[in-house]
Scaffold this active site. Structure first.
Site, short mmCIF file in Angstrom:
data_model
loop_
_atom_site.label_atom_id
_atom_site.label_comp_id
_atom_site.label_asym_id
_atom_site.label_seq_id
_atom_site.Cartn_x
_atom_site.Cartn_y
_atom_site.Cartn_z
N SER A 267 0.74 -1.31 0.12
CA SER A 267 -0.17 0.01 -0.01
C SER A 267 0.98 1.44 0.09
O SER A 267 1.69 1.31 -0.65
CB SER A 267 -0.88 0.08 1.00
OG SER A 267 -1.92 1.02 1.02
N ASP B 215 -5.23 -2.81 -3.46
CA ASP B 215 -4.38 -2.74 -2.30
C ASP B 215 -3.56 -3.88 -1.72
O ASP B 215 -4.61 -5.08 -1.45
CB ASP B 215 -5.13 -2.01 -1.07
CG ASP B 215 -4.20 -1.04 -0.16
OD1 ASP B 215 -3.62 -2.06 0.54
OD2 ASP B 215 -4.33 -0.07 0.08
#
Length: 376
Positions: free
Chosen positions: A43, A204
């Site tokens: 991320s 993500d």
């Protein structure tokens, strides 16, 4: 010589904390070469990982460049923050959910084109490959999750002897890292659009990620520093004496915290337990069993203060529409600025987190010294 790994986890704007930790290490060892041979990011941690790996062979210079980036970062550098663009995106999402629409177009609440432009300027992917070729770095990996397969994949580049792997829903894929891999890893579900890599859309890397440390070990690290963004272990939650029904923003905050924070805590606890169990088994028994197990040196540095409470002080730095959406217009709730902390790209907030990371690393000076002394 054994490889030292660093795992930089996800958490949106919370990842500024990692910069403070890295800055403290560079100040402790100003003459040290690049201390991490294996760099894994997830991320927003993937952004830090690639920026660090592309910054050059002198660690403190790379950290200074990364610190400058976060110190100047504002909302408009990450996503289009004017009211018109935000409302247009939200309206488009609502319309497509109710009436259907073009399924080829990625669905997201926010437009992160500014982030794409920022990363294209700030991350030199050719330099990453050069650092690997020079032997400064052994491997760099970023985690992303495929929306079609549900598989969490570590896209990595590294030494020629490193191989791809596949274990259930976890895999590692050798590739030449590019902008799309970092954008995919940092595409917070529903907030930022997924990114198509080859035949599949990815989002993500924290999504369905239950083994944050594993990619670093598979890429050759036998000692790992984990820089988290959760104060769960340092500041246990307090149960209120009275609470009203949770608001929508509070529920979403719990979902985000479960993805970004809790799974890392579980993975760290599991590794520590395995280390304890392995230490109880004699070496000759391990060799006879054929199990390739050995204790992994682990150093965890996590916030000593609750980041959501810090975020609550700077929520005026969020666009009004988003501030209302995350509950910023209401009195401070049980979760404080938890949801806001992922999207609060504000210089004041970043500066506080960098300062906190620096102080927390300094408080771990003895542990850091022992950790790096074993390298020599």
């Amino acid at each position: 010589m054994a490889d030292v790994g660093v795992v930089l986890t996800g958490g949106g704007a919370r990842a500024a904390y990692q910069v403070g930790v890295l800055r403290a290490i560079s100040d402790m060892y100003p003459d040290m070469g690049f201390p991490f041979q294996v760099i894994i990011g997830t991320s927003a941690g993937a952004i830090n990982a690639l920026a660090l790996a592309s910054g050059g062979a002198i660690f403190r210079h790379s950290v200074s460049r990364l610190e400058q980036l976060w110190s100047e970062l504002e909302t408009e550098h990450v996503y289009r923050s004017n009211t018109y663009d935000i409302l247009r995106n939200m309206t488009s999402v609502a319309r497509r959910l109710l009436a259907g629409g073009n399924r080829e177009a990625p669905l997201s609440l926010l437009n992160n084109d500014p982030l794409r432009e920022l990363l294209a300027r700030e991350v030199d992917f050719n330099a990453v490959r050069q650092r690997i070729g020079e032997g400064v770095i052994s491997a760099v990996g970023v985690n992303a999750c495929g929306y079609a397969t549900g598989q969490n994949i570590c896209f990595f580049d590294g030494r020629d002897d490193l191989k791809s792997w596949s274990v259930g829903q976890r895999a590692g894929a050798r590739t030449e890292l590019a902008l799309e891999h970092v954008l995919a890893s940092s595409a917070i579900p529903t907030v930022f659009p997924p990114v198509k890599i080859n035949r599949e859309y990815f989002g993500d890397g924290v999504t369905r990620q239950m083994a944050h440390i594993s990619p670093a070990l598979r890429l050759g690290a036998d000692r790992v520093m984990v820089v988290g963004v959760s104060a769960n272990s340092m500041c246990p939650s307090k149960r209120p004496s009275r609470q009203e029904a949770p608001a929508f923003a509070q529920i979403i905050a719990h979902v985000f915290n479960g993805m970004f924070l809790d799974t890392l805590d579980y993975d760290i606890d599991r590794l520590r337990l395995i280390n304890q169990l392995v230490s109880l088994v004699p070496n000759d028994v391990l060799e006879a069993s054929g199990l390739d197990l050995k204790p992994i040196e682990l150093l965890e540095i996590s916030p000593s203060e609750r980041i959501d409470e810090i975020a609550a002080r700077y929520m005026d730095g969020m666009p009004m529409v988003l501030r209302n959406l995350v509950g910023g217009a209401a009195p401070r709730s049980f979760t404080g600025g938890s949801l806001a902390s992922y999207l609060l790209f504000d210089r004041r907030f970043s500066a506080e987190l960098i300062k906190l990371g620096y102080q927390d690393a300094q408080s771990h000076a003895r542990q850091i010294e022992r950790f790096f002394d074993q390298k020599n």
